[in-house]
Design a protein around this motif. Structure first.
Motif, PDB file in Angstrom:
ATOM      1  N   MET A 136      -8.734  -0.952  11.545  1.00 46.50           N
ATOM      2  CA  MET A 136      -8.280  -1.862  10.502  1.00 46.50           C
ATOM      3  C   MET A 136      -7.439  -3.000  11.094  1.00 46.50           C
ATOM      4  SD  MET A 136      -8.439  -2.304   7.211  1.00 46.50           S
ATOM      5  CE  MET A 136      -7.590  -3.113   5.858  1.00 46.50           C
ATOM      6  N   MET A 137      -6.602  -2.697  12.056  1.00 42.61           N
ATOM      7  CA  MET A 137      -5.753  -3.716  12.686  1.00 42.61           C
ATOM      8  C   MET A 137      -6.604  -4.745  13.421  1.00 42.61           C
ATOM      9  SD  MET A 137      -2.571  -3.201  11.942  1.00 42.61           S
ATOM     10  CE  MET A 137      -1.694  -4.093  13.231  1.00 42.61           C
ATOM     11  N   GLN A 138      -7.692  -4.303  14.040  1.00 33.85           N
ATOM     12  CA  GLN A 138      -8.539  -5.236  14.776  1.00 33.85           C
ATOM     13  C   GLN A 138      -9.280  -6.178  13.830  1.00 33.85           C
ATOM     14  OE1 GLN A 138     -11.118  -2.978  17.324  1.00 33.85           O
ATOM     15  NE2 GLN A 138      -9.444  -2.228  18.633  1.00 33.85           N
ATOM     16  N   ARG A 139      -9.585  -5.740  12.628  1.00 34.45           N
ATOM     17  CA  ARG A 139     -10.312  -6.583  11.683  1.00 34.45           C
ATOM     18  C   ARG A 139      -9.365  -7.484  10.882  1.00 34.45           C
ATOM     19  NH1 ARG A 139     -13.018  -1.589  10.565  1.00 34.45           N
ATOM     20  NH2 ARG A 139     -11.837  -1.431   8.612  1.00 34.45           N
ATOM     21  N   SER A 140      -8.080  -7.161  10.883  1.00 32.29           N
ATOM     22  CA  SER A 140      -7.127  -7.904  10.047  1.00 32.29           C
ATOM     23  C   SER A 140      -6.578  -9.129  10.787  1.00 32.29           C
ATOM     24  CB  SER A 140      -5.969  -6.986   9.630  1.00 32.29           C
ATOM     25  OG  SER A 140      -6.458  -5.863   8.901  1.00 32.29           O
ATOM     26  N   GLY A 141      -5.950  -9.985  10.030  1.00 28.04           N
ATOM     27  CA  GLY A 141      -5.366 -11.185  10.596  1.00 28.04           C
ATOM     28  C   GLY A 141      -3.912 -10.962  11.003  1.00 28.04           C
ATOM     29  N   PRO A 142      -3.213 -12.035  11.269  1.00 26.70           N
ATOM     30  CA  PRO A 142      -1.811 -11.956  11.718  1.00 26.70           C
ATOM     31  C   PRO A 142      -0.889 -11.289  10.712  1.00 26.70           C
ATOM     32  CG  PRO A 142      -2.708 -14.141  12.115  1.00 26.70           C
ATOM     33  CD  PRO A 142      -3.704 -13.416  11.260  1.00 26.70           C
ATOM     34  N   GLU A 143      -1.294 -11.308   9.428  1.00 27.62           N
ATOM     35  CA  GLU A 143      -0.419 -10.713   8.408  1.00 27.62           C
ATOM     36  C   GLU A 143      -0.272  -9.215   8.575  1.00 27.62           C
ATOM     37  OE1 GLU A 143      -4.619 -10.855   6.885  1.00 27.62           O
ATOM     38  OE2 GLU A 143      -3.244 -12.267   7.846  1.00 27.62           O
ATOM     39  N   ALA A 144      -1.201  -8.565   9.299  1.00 32.43           N
ATOM     40  CA  ALA A 144      -1.121  -7.126   9.494  1.00 32.43           C
ATOM     41  C   ALA A 144      -0.307  -6.754  10.717  1.00 32.43           C
ATOM     42  CB  ALA A 144      -2.535  -6.536   9.622  1.00 32.43           C
ATOM     43  N   ALA A 145       0.285  -7.733  11.378  1.00 34.60           N
ATOM     44  CA  ALA A 145       0.999  -7.443  12.621  1.00 34.60           C
ATOM     45  C   ALA A 145       2.231  -6.580  12.388  1.00 34.60           C
ATOM     46  CB  ALA A 145       1.396  -8.747  13.302  1.00 34.60           C
ATOM     47  N   GLY A 146       2.820  -6.648  11.170  1.00 35.58           N
ATOM     48  CA  GLY A 146       4.036  -5.885  10.927  1.00 35.58           C
ATOM     49  C   GLY A 146       3.778  -4.460  10.457  1.00 35.58           C
ATOM     50  N   LEU A 147       2.513  -4.061  10.363  1.00 33.51           N
ATOM     51  CA  LEU A 147       2.215  -2.693   9.912  1.00 33.51           C
ATOM     52  C   LEU A 147       2.353  -1.715  11.064  1.00 33.51           C
ATOM     53  CD1 LEU A 147      -0.889  -3.293   7.601  1.00 33.51           C
ATOM     54  CD2 LEU A 147       1.483  -2.848   6.904  1.00 33.51           C
ATOM     55  N   ASN A 148       2.880  -0.566  10.777  1.00 34.61           N
ATOM     56  CA  ASN A 148       3.019   0.484  11.776  1.00 34.61           C
ATOM     57  C   ASN A 148       2.551   1.820  11.177  1.00 34.61           C
ATOM     58  OD1 ASN A 148       4.377  -1.035  13.968  1.00 34.61           O
ATOM     59  ND2 ASN A 148       6.051  -1.195  12.483  1.00 34.61           N
ATOM     60  N   LEU A 149       1.836   2.572  11.967  1.00 37.75           N
ATOM     61  CA  LEU A 149       1.370   3.886  11.518  1.00 37.75           C
ATOM     62  C   LEU A 149       2.564   4.821  11.381  1.00 37.75           C
ATOM     63  CD1 LEU A 149      -1.225   5.630  10.978  1.00 37.75           C
ATOM     64  CD2 LEU A 149      -1.018   6.373  13.359  1.00 37.75           C
ATOM     65  N   PRO A 150       2.704   5.514  10.298  1.00 45.26           N
ATOM     66  CA  PRO A 150       3.854   6.413  10.124  1.00 45.26           C
ATOM     67  C   PRO A 150       3.923   7.434  11.253  1.00 45.26           C
ATOM     68  CG  PRO A 150       2.670   6.145   8.053  1.00 45.26           C
ATOM     69  CD  PRO A 150       1.828   5.511   9.115  1.00 45.26           C
ATOM     70  N   ALA A 151       5.122   7.689  11.724  1.00 47.65           N
ATOM     71  CA  ALA A 151       5.293   8.667  12.801  1.00 47.65           C
ATOM     72  C   ALA A 151       4.980  10.077  12.324  1.00 47.65           C
ATOM     73  CB  ALA A 151       6.722   8.584  13.333  1.00 47.65           C
ATOM     74  N   TYR A 152       5.260  10.351  11.085  1.00 40.92           N
ATOM     75  CA  TYR A 152       4.992  11.699  10.564  1.00 40.92           C
ATOM     76  C   TYR A 152       4.649  11.581   9.078  1.00 40.92           C
ATOM     77  CZ  TYR A 152       5.673  16.432   8.796  1.00 40.92           C
ATOM     78  OH  TYR A 152       5.509  17.639   8.181  1.00 40.92           O
ATOM     79  N   SER A 153       3.546  12.155   8.707  1.00 42.71           N
ATOM     80  CA  SER A 153       3.139  12.193   7.304  1.00 42.71           C
ATOM     81  C   SER A 153       2.233  13.404   7.122  1.00 42.71           C
ATOM     82  CB  SER A 153       2.405  10.905   6.906  1.00 42.71           C
ATOM     83  OG  SER A 153       1.998  10.994   5.549  1.00 42.71           O
ATOM     84  N   PRO A 154       2.701  14.464   6.465  1.00 40.52           N
ATOM     85  CA  PRO A 154       1.885  15.670   6.308  1.00 40.52           C
ATOM     86  C   PRO A 154       0.673  15.410   5.416  1.00 40.52           C
ATOM     87  CG  PRO A 154       3.867  15.826   4.967  1.00 40.52           C
ATOM     88  CD  PRO A 154       4.012  14.579   5.789  1.00 40.52           C
ATOM     89  N   GLU A 155      -0.411  16.083   5.717  1.00 39.53           N
ATOM     90  CA  GLU A 155      -1.618  15.955   4.905  1.00 39.53           C
ATOM     91  C   GLU A 155      -1.407  16.597   3.530  1.00 39.53           C
ATOM     92  OE1 GLU A 155      -5.238  15.837   8.187  1.00 39.53           O
ATOM     93  OE2 GLU A 155      -4.756  17.710   7.164  1.00 39.53           O
ATOM     94  N   GLN A 156      -2.086  16.051   2.557  1.00 31.98           N
ATOM     95  CA  GLN A 156      -2.056  16.608   1.208  1.00 31.98           C
ATOM     96  C   GLN A 156      -3.424  17.221   0.886  1.00 31.98           C
ATOM     97  OE1 GLN A 156      -0.508  13.824  -1.779  1.00 31.98           O
ATOM     98  NE2 GLN A 156       0.280  12.507  -0.128  1.00 31.98           N
ATOM     99  N   GLN A 157      -3.389  18.320   0.160  1.00 28.22           N
ATOM    100  CA  GLN A 157      -4.608  18.983  -0.289  1.00 28.22           C
ATOM    101  C   GLN A 157      -4.673  18.914  -1.811  1.00 28.22           C
ATOM    102  OE1 GLN A 157      -6.973  20.347   1.628  1.00 28.22           O
ATOM    103  NE2 GLN A 157      -5.935  20.090   3.595  1.00 28.22           N
TER     104      GLN A 157
END
Length: 253
Positions: free
Chosen positions: A136-157
């Motif tokens: 997604m980051m590779q397809r996005s423009g400069p506006e996505a530069a400030g996004l960061n993948l959460p360090a921890y996020s448990p899966e939901q079922q």
């Protein structure tokens, strides 16, 4: 010289054909010796239609027995009478007052009891996806530069129940909350408030429908978003990508 009637004890015999003579009444026919009288001939029936077809092993000259009829103990058709079977009703006719047992199970392989079919259960696993985030980051423009993948996020079922499951983010102004709320921390900012819907199909399977979201919805790592408002059927293990990093994996059973 005349002979007297009392000479030498001679007995006069009757003339031929007289009483006791050959050929006379009570006498034996000439040329045959008398003996015991012949037994009466067994009565034969002619031109009588056969009932029930020929017996097993029988011939044309067999005496055809009619089905038993009600009668006395010694009468025709009665117990111990002529034509009565040794035991039971005979000829497929049950005894009066008797009950017939139901037919037994058919011979052959035993039938296995059929188990009632249980409805198929589907579930969804929701969580961040690093591979999808990088694409997604590779397809996005400069506006996505400030996004960061959460360090921890448990899966939901979540078990998929009902006719549809909504996907989006809670709208704080109105309080509208979708079934899968991606506003829960860590919130995915790339998800629209009404992003997509999982819809159950008539065959029990599920499909995903994009609700004309801002960033679109992709399936199984595809680069092109699916067309809005067009159901896309899903199979067991398919992945639905929404927002900046969220992947929803559909599982069957």
């Amino acid at each position: 010289m005349d002979r007297g009637t009392g000479g030498c004890g001679r007995t006069d015999r009757g003339p031929p054909g007289g009483t006791g003579g050959p050929g006379g009444p009570g006498g034996a026919p000439q040329g045959f010796q008398s003996g015991p009288p012949a037994p009466p001939a067994f009565p034969q029936e002619t031109n009588r239609p056969q009932q029930g077809g020929p017996a097993f092993g029988g011939g044309d000259d067999d005496w055809v027995l009619s089905p038993p009829t009600s009668g006395g103990p010694g009468g025709p058709g009665g117990p111990n009478g002529p034509g009565a079977p040794a035991q039971g009703g005979g000829y497929g006719y049950p005894q009066p007052g008797a009950t017939q047992a139901p037919p037994g199970p058919a011979q052959g392989f035993p039938q296995q009891p059929q188990r009632p079919q249980q409805p198929t259960t589907w579930s969804a696993t929701i969580g961040p996806d690093r591979e999808y985030f990088m694409a997604m980051m590779q397809r996005s423009g400069p506006e996505a530069a400030g996004l960061n993948l959460p360090a921890y996020s448990p899966e939901q079922q979540r078990t998929l129940t009902g006719n549809q499951i909504t996907i989006g983010r809670r709208r704080h102004s109105t309080g509208d909350t979708p079934d899968i709320d991606l506003a829960v921390p860590p919130e995915d900012p790339g998800v629209s408030h009404q992003h997509a819907v999982l819809v159950q199909q008539p065959d029990g399977n599920w499909a995903v429908v994009d609700q004309n979201s801002t960033n679109g919805t992709t399936v199984n790592g595809g680069e092109e978003p699916i067309q809005p408002f067009v159901p896309v059927p899903l199979q067991d293990g398919d992945r639905v990508h929404v927002g900046a990093w969220t992947t929803i994996t559909i599982r069957r059973g």
